[in-house]
Design a protein around this motif. Structure first.
Motif, PDB file in Angstrom:
ATOM      1  N   ILE A 166       5.040   8.757   4.588  1.00 30.82           N
ATOM      2  CA  ILE A 166       4.934  10.117   5.138  1.00 30.82           C
ATOM      3  C   ILE A 166       5.219  11.193   4.084  1.00 30.82           C
ATOM      4  CG2 ILE A 166       5.796  11.692   6.884  1.00 30.82           C
ATOM      5  CD1 ILE A 166       4.100   9.412   7.993  1.00 30.82           C
ATOM      6  N   PRO A 167       6.320  11.122   3.308  1.00 29.30           N
ATOM      7  CA  PRO A 167       6.571  12.195   2.320  1.00 29.30           C
ATOM      8  C   PRO A 167       5.445  12.341   1.299  1.00 29.30           C
ATOM      9  CG  PRO A 167       8.534  10.850   2.647  1.00 29.30           C
ATOM     10  CD  PRO A 167       7.430  10.146   3.333  1.00 29.30           C
ATOM     11  N   LEU A 168       4.896  11.208   0.873  1.00 31.92           N
ATOM     12  CA  LEU A 168       3.816  11.271  -0.109  1.00 31.92           C
ATOM     13  C   LEU A 168       2.555  11.877   0.498  1.00 31.92           C
ATOM     14  CD1 LEU A 168       4.412   7.787  -1.744  1.00 31.92           C
ATOM     15  CD2 LEU A 168       4.773   9.995  -2.825  1.00 31.92           C
ATOM     16  N   LEU A 169       2.269  11.562   1.747  1.00 31.28           N
ATOM     17  CA  LEU A 169       1.083  12.125   2.395  1.00 31.28           C
ATOM     18  C   LEU A 169       1.229  13.633   2.587  1.00 31.28           C
ATOM     19  CD1 LEU A 169       0.402   9.347   5.064  1.00 31.28           C
ATOM     20  CD2 LEU A 169      -0.962   9.852   3.039  1.00 31.28           C
ATOM     21  N   LEU A 176       0.828  -1.205   0.000  1.00 24.54           N
ATOM     22  CA  LEU A 176       0.000   0.000   0.000  1.00 24.54           C
ATOM     23  C   LEU A 176       0.864   1.258   0.000  1.00 24.54           C
ATOM     24  CD1 LEU A 176      -2.847  -1.008   2.481  1.00 24.54           C
ATOM     25  CD2 LEU A 176      -3.056  -0.631   0.026  1.00 24.54           C
ATOM     26  N   CYS A 177       1.986   1.220   0.695  1.00 24.69           N
ATOM     27  CA  CYS A 177       2.904   2.373   0.654  1.00 24.69           C
ATOM     28  C   CYS A 177       3.426   2.595  -0.763  1.00 24.69           C
ATOM     29  CB  CYS A 177       4.067   2.146   1.619  1.00 24.69           C
ATOM     30  SG  CYS A 177       3.588   2.224   3.368  1.00 24.69           S
ATOM     31  N   ALA A 184      -6.715   5.695   2.548  1.00 22.49           N
ATOM     32  CA  ALA A 184      -7.792   5.328   3.474  1.00 22.49           C
ATOM     33  C   ALA A 184      -7.510   3.991   4.149  1.00 22.49           C
ATOM     34  CB  ALA A 184      -9.124   5.277   2.723  1.00 22.49           C
ATOM     35  N   ALA A 185      -7.001   3.018   3.396  1.00 23.22           N
ATOM     36  CA  ALA A 185      -6.707   1.705   3.975  1.00 23.22           C
ATOM     37  C   ALA A 185      -5.587   1.787   5.002  1.00 23.22           C
ATOM     38  CB  ALA A 185      -6.342   0.722   2.864  1.00 23.22           C
ATOM     39  N   LEU A 186      -4.523   2.523   4.690  1.00 25.65           N
ATOM     40  CA  LEU A 186      -3.426   2.671   5.657  1.00 25.65           C
ATOM     41  C   LEU A 186      -3.902   3.346   6.940  1.00 25.65           C
ATOM     42  CD1 LEU A 186      -0.491   3.742   3.303  1.00 25.65           C
ATOM     43  CD2 LEU A 186      -0.615   1.651   4.669  1.00 25.65           C
ATOM     44  N   THR A 187      -4.776   4.341   6.800  1.00 27.28           N
ATOM     45  CA  THR A 187      -5.294   5.029   7.989  1.00 27.28           C
ATOM     46  C   THR A 187      -6.069   4.072   8.878  1.00 27.28           C
ATOM     47  OG1 THR A 187      -5.476   7.054   6.678  1.00 27.28           O
ATOM     48  CG2 THR A 187      -6.662   6.983   8.757  1.00 27.28           C
ATOM     49  N   LYS A 188      -6.928   3.264   8.276  1.00 27.15           N
ATOM     50  CA  LYS A 188      -7.742   2.341   9.066  1.00 27.15           C
ATOM     51  C   LYS A 188      -6.915   1.203   9.643  1.00 27.15           C
ATOM     52  CE  LYS A 188     -11.998   3.394   6.568  1.00 27.15           C
ATOM     53  NZ  LYS A 188     -13.071   2.898   5.669  1.00 27.15           N
ATOM     54  N   ILE A 189      -5.909   0.751   8.909  1.00 23.20           N
ATOM     55  CA  ILE A 189      -5.035  -0.300   9.449  1.00 23.20           C
ATOM     56  C   ILE A 189      -4.291   0.217  10.671  1.00 23.20           C
ATOM     57  CG2 ILE A 189      -2.982  -1.674   8.972  1.00 23.20           C
ATOM     58  CD1 ILE A 189      -3.950  -1.859   6.053  1.00 23.20           C
ATOM     59  N   GLU A 190      -3.782   1.454  10.592  1.00 19.71           N
ATOM     60  CA  GLU A 190      -3.078   2.035  11.737  1.00 19.71           C
ATOM     61  C   GLU A 190      -4.011   2.206  12.927  1.00 19.71           C
ATOM     62  OE1 GLU A 190       0.020   4.125  13.935  1.00 19.71           O
ATOM     63  OE2 GLU A 190      -0.151   2.471  12.516  1.00 19.71           O
ATOM     64  N   ALA A 191      -5.266   2.631  12.655  1.00 21.18           N
ATOM     65  CA  ALA A 191      -6.234   2.787  13.746  1.00 21.18           C
ATOM     66  C   ALA A 191      -6.513   1.447  14.415  1.00 21.18           C
ATOM     67  CB  ALA A 191      -7.530   3.399  13.205  1.00 21.18           C
ATOM     68  N   ARG A 192      -6.618   0.386  13.627  1.00 24.09           N
ATOM     69  CA  ARG A 192      -6.851  -0.940  14.210  1.00 24.09           C
ATOM     70  C   ARG A 192      -5.651  -1.415  15.012  1.00 24.09           C
ATOM     71  NH1 ARG A 192      -9.137  -5.147   9.921  1.00 24.09           N
ATOM     72  NH2 ARG A 192      -8.695  -6.447  11.712  1.00 24.09           N
ATOM     73  N   GLU A 193      -4.452  -1.119  14.525  1.00 24.03           N
ATOM     74  CA  GLU A 193      -3.257  -1.549  15.248  1.00 24.03           C
ATOM     75  C   GLU A 193      -3.122  -0.818  16.581  1.00 24.03           C
ATOM     76  OE1 GLU A 193      -1.053  -3.906  14.582  1.00 24.03           O
ATOM     77  OE2 GLU A 193      -2.179  -4.537  12.827  1.00 24.03           O
ATOM     78  N   LEU A 219       1.946   0.811  13.844  1.00 20.22           N
ATOM     79  CA  LEU A 219       2.878   0.233  12.880  1.00 20.22           C
ATOM     80  C   LEU A 219       4.258   0.868  12.925  1.00 20.22           C
ATOM     81  CD1 LEU A 219       0.409  -0.099   9.891  1.00 20.22           C
ATOM     82  CD2 LEU A 219       1.272  -1.942  11.320  1.00 20.22           C
ATOM     83  N   GLY A 220       4.370   2.108  13.397  1.00 16.77           N
ATOM     84  CA  GLY A 220       5.673   2.736  13.570  1.00 16.77           C
ATOM     85  C   GLY A 220       6.440   2.916  12.270  1.00 16.77           C
ATOM     86  N   ALA A 221       7.652   2.350  12.225  1.00 17.99           N
ATOM     87  CA  ALA A 221       8.559   2.566  11.096  1.00 17.99           C
ATOM     88  C   ALA A 221       8.035   1.976   9.796  1.00 17.99           C
ATOM     89  CB  ALA A 221       9.933   1.970  11.420  1.00 17.99           C
ATOM     90  N   TRP A 222       7.070   1.068   9.866  1.00 23.67           N
ATOM     91  CA  TRP A 222       6.519   0.498   8.634  1.00 23.67           C
ATOM     92  C   TRP A 222       5.898   1.588   7.755  1.00 23.67           C
ATOM     93  CZ3 TRP A 222       3.941  -4.948   8.865  1.00 23.67           C
ATOM     94  CH2 TRP A 222       4.814  -5.837   9.493  1.00 23.67           C
TER      95      TRP A 222
END
Length: 756
Positions: free
Chosen positions: A444-447, A383-384, A400-409, A436-439
């Motif tokens: 970040i730069p793209l966001l 996804l990154c 959107a998927a990365l945001t929700k995955i981080e929220a679940r983690e 997820l941290g460093a994953w």
């Protein structure tokens, strides 16, 4: 073997049994010791039956000692063991059969005699034991048992014959059973052939499939189940049988054999008119595995949910990436949970195919996003990479998927806690995880770049993601996004992200937005000043509504507000408002969400509501209605204003309830206004509230007699009758002719109560 002597027992036993006997002696179990003593003294007496009963004892040491003692007694114990078949449970029966097998030839003749017992449990267990012992001499007796009136006994006899079927004598007996005119003998013989699993019987069984007797065909099909791959072709030919049960058994046989050559036949069985046969055929294809992938993918569009479920499970287990699109289509058309689980089971291998179908716009983005979120950590790397895709839909879905995955983690795990006498499962916010941290570093730069995107949805999603990732480098870009952004929803997302990240740089942006015209932005701003804690104490407090914990270290909110007012950077804040006045002002906001979040933030900051008016505002914002009902004039004025102007019907209803219980005459006007409320429960309760005011409410109730709502007219008539003012008799009498019978009946009862 060694001897053990305890004064009451002497017998050669194994060393471990001797140890068990010593433990039993030390435990002073007098009842068991007495049974074992009598067994030593009289090995043919009734005490053997007592020891047999001890095989069901819950204590493992007693069962082990009884087992080895009975084996040591040998043949004299066999009659008692056989008699125990009718008294013991399933576990005890297994123990007795094990002992009889160890006793060996000495138990054969009593077991053959037991086949003629009057008790069906003894006949069944004896037949099973003889089959396990491979006693060929019992074949004739077992053949006779195929005529037993009890089905389970006949099945046990057939199973025993099947276990001995490869001997030189049994085939002759089985031929005799199959040729018997007795249907029970024929079925028993065929069952024995099936148990034997000898493929040499396949040609003969094939001839039986042309019999006009469907029960015989069914028995032949069951016998073919265990005859190996040689029986697959024969079973495929029976899929056209006219009898449903024969076809079902044939499909089950093909599933059991799982020969790749049967894929075509099982795929054809998916069109059988019987749903159960269709489902069994799908399970057969799934058991065959990879050779049946094409048929399994076709089965995903089958109208039978059982077929689709079996196909989806098999494809998910195989990890067949080519099946991603058929699984997505099944998920879209039928909302199949099994298809969703199959895609998740494929894991990161399915992510490229999911993103490709997303780019081709073959499936709804929300559908693919849900699958990606469920895949979770395994999808993060891909996804990154997808954030750099030229397709905006892929980019938006990946964010959107990365945001929700981080929220679940980050979400705290469910734990069991006690709430009074009840044990419940809940999430403890102080147990929030790190995420997820460093994953997420490659994203970040793209966001940050997406904060300048032309699409407002992308800017909003990027802001949400940066806030969820707790990216401190994004505080400056998010603050600038809020200042220049024309879309209110994006500004609210930016503020929410700033509040989640926290830190010293977050306070100015959050305080500056108190006068924002957009309710969503005000809610987000009210939500976050209380999240960073009281700086004097450096306490740790929760992030409201998110379940995470951050360290509180921002400057004092009161000092920051005064500084901004003095510099003119925040002209909406009057210079005379000290401390937390902006948050207190939010308690009067027209939006219930703004009020609730402001109250929560004030509570976190330790605000002390000194005056009665401030306490009323705080209780009202928290919707603590019981506390509000016990207050004085400040609460009355607030509730009157709420009943007349609040946009949320449930809050207006609570205000009406409290005012009705108080019976304050100042509420007459709002009670009258409530008669025309859009919410029916408020309209129906308004006459009762007016009734509590007494005679001053009579004109308002008379006006309600012409209301278009029949229940409002009825409650108004009943209220006038209970007030007891005889001057309203003409108006109430007129209502006796109302078109609604309930209103008419209420009017007549009111007239009678008023003495009319």
């Amino acid at each position: 073997m060694s001897g053990v002597s305890m004064g009451w027992f002497t017998m050669p036993v194994r060393e471990d049994v001797a140890t068990l006997l010593r433990v039993l002696d030390a435990a002073e179990d007098t009842e068991t010791i007495q049974a074992f003593r009598h067994l030593r003294e009289d090995e043919t007496g009734p005490w053997i039956a007592t020891v047999v009963d001890l095989l069901e004892d819950r204590r493992g040491v007693v069962k082990d000692v009884a087992h080895w003692l009975l084996v040591g007694v040998g043949a004299p114990a066999v009659p008692f063991l056989i008699d125990g078949f009718c008294r013991c449970n399933r576990g005890g029966e297994l123990d007795i059969r094990r002992i009889l097998r160890k006793i060996g030839p000495g138990a054969t003749n009593p077991l053959v005699e037991a086949l003629r017992s009057s008790h069906p449990s003894i006949r069944k267990a004896a037949a099973t034991t003889l089959g396990e012992m491979q006693v060929l001499a019992a074949s004739a007796a077992l053949m006779a048992l195929l005529r037993d009136p009890v089905m389970s006994v006949r099945q046990a006899a057939a199973d025993a014959l099947g276990a001995m079927a490869r001997s030189t004598e049994c085939p002759v007996l089985l031929w005799f059973a199959i040729a018997s005119p007795d249907a029970r003998m024929r079925k028993g013989g065929l069952r024995a052939i099936g148990v034997s699993g000898d493929p040499a019987w396949c040609p003969f069984l094939k001839t039986l499939l042309s019999s006009p007797d469907c029960t015989l065909r069914h028995a032949a099909v069951l016998a073919l189940h265990r005859c190996g791959p040689q029986a697959a072709g024969i079973l495929e030919g029976t899929l056209a049988d006219e009898h449903d049960l024969v076809r079902l058994s044939a499909v089950r046989g093909l599933k059991h054999i799982a020969a790749p050559s049967s894929v075509g036949a099982l795929a054809g069985a998916l069109s059988d008119p019987v749903p159960e046969i269709q489902a069994e055929a799908a399970r057969g294809l799934s058991r065959i595995g990879r050779p049946a992938v094409s048929s399994l993918m076709d089965a995903l569009s089958h109208p039978n949910p059982g077929v689709r479920a079996a196909a989806a499970d098999a494809l998910g287990e195989l990890g067949e990436v080519a099946a991603v699109f058929p699984l997505l289509r099944a998920l879209e058309r039928h909302d199949d949970e099994r298809a969703f689980c199959a895609l998740v089971r494929m894991g990161d291998a399915a992510v490229p195919a999911l993103l490709a179908h997303l780019a081709n716009q073959e499936m709804p983005p929300s559908l693919i996003e849900g699958v990606l979120v469920a895949i979770g950590r395994r999808a993060v790397d891909r996804l990154c990479l997808a954030l750099d895709s030229p397709d905006p839909t892929v980019q938006l879905t990946a964010v959107a998927a990365l945001t929700k995955i981080e929220a679940r983690e980050r979400r705290p795990p469910l734990v069991c806690v006690w709430e009074g006498p009840v044990r419940v499962r809940k999430r403890i916010r102080s147990m929030a995880r790190e995420g997820l941290g460093a994953w997420l570093d490659p994203a970040i730069p793209l966001l940050l770049r997406f904060l300048h995107h032309d699409d407002p949805d992308m800017r909003r999603q990027a802001a949400d993601a940066l806030g969820e990732f707790r990216c401190t480098d994004a505080l400056g870009p998010l603050s600038r996004l809020y200042e220049r952004e024309p879309e209110n929803v994006v500004r609210a997302a930016a503020l929410n992200a700033i509040g989640r990240i926290g830190g010293d740089d977050a306070a100015p942006s959050l305080i500056r937005v108190r006068g924002d015209a957009d309710a969503a932005a005000r809610r987000e701003a009210a939500d976050h000043p209380g999240e960073s804690g009281c700086p004097e104490e450096g306490i740790r407090v929760r992030v409201s509504g998110k379940g995470h914990v951050v360290a509180g270290s921002i400057p004092d909110v009161r000092a920051e507000t005064a500084r901004l007012s003095g510099e003119g950077a925040d002209p909406w804040v009057p210079p005379h408002l000290p401390g937390m006045a902006p948050l207190v002002a939010c308690l009067r906001d027209e939006d219930a969400g703004v009020r609730a979040r402001a109250a929560e933030a004030l509570g976190t900051l330790g605000w002390d509501a000194g005056s009665e008016e401030d306490r009323a505002l705080l209780y009202f914002a928290r919707q603590e209605w019981e506390k509000l009902s016990g207050m004085g004039d400040a609460a009355v004025e607030l509730l009157i204003h709420t009943l007349e102007h609040d946009r949320k019907k449930t809050i207006r209803k609570h205000a009406l309830d409290i005012l009705r219980r108080r019976g304050d005459p100042r509420a007459l006007a709002v009670f009258t206004h409530a008669l025309r409320d859009d919410y029916s429960l408020i309209r129906w309760e308004a006459p009762l509230a007016l009734e509590g005011l007494g005679a001053i409410a009579v004109p308002a109730l008379i006006g309600a007699l012409d209301h278009e709502d029949r229940l409002t007219r009825r409650w108004a008539v009943e209220a006038l009758g209970r007030i007891g003012d005889a001057s309203v008799l003409p108006q109430i009498s007129r209502m006796a002719w109302d078109e609604d019978i309930e209103v008419s009946r209420a009017a007549m009862e009111a007239v009678e109560a008023l003495g009319g």
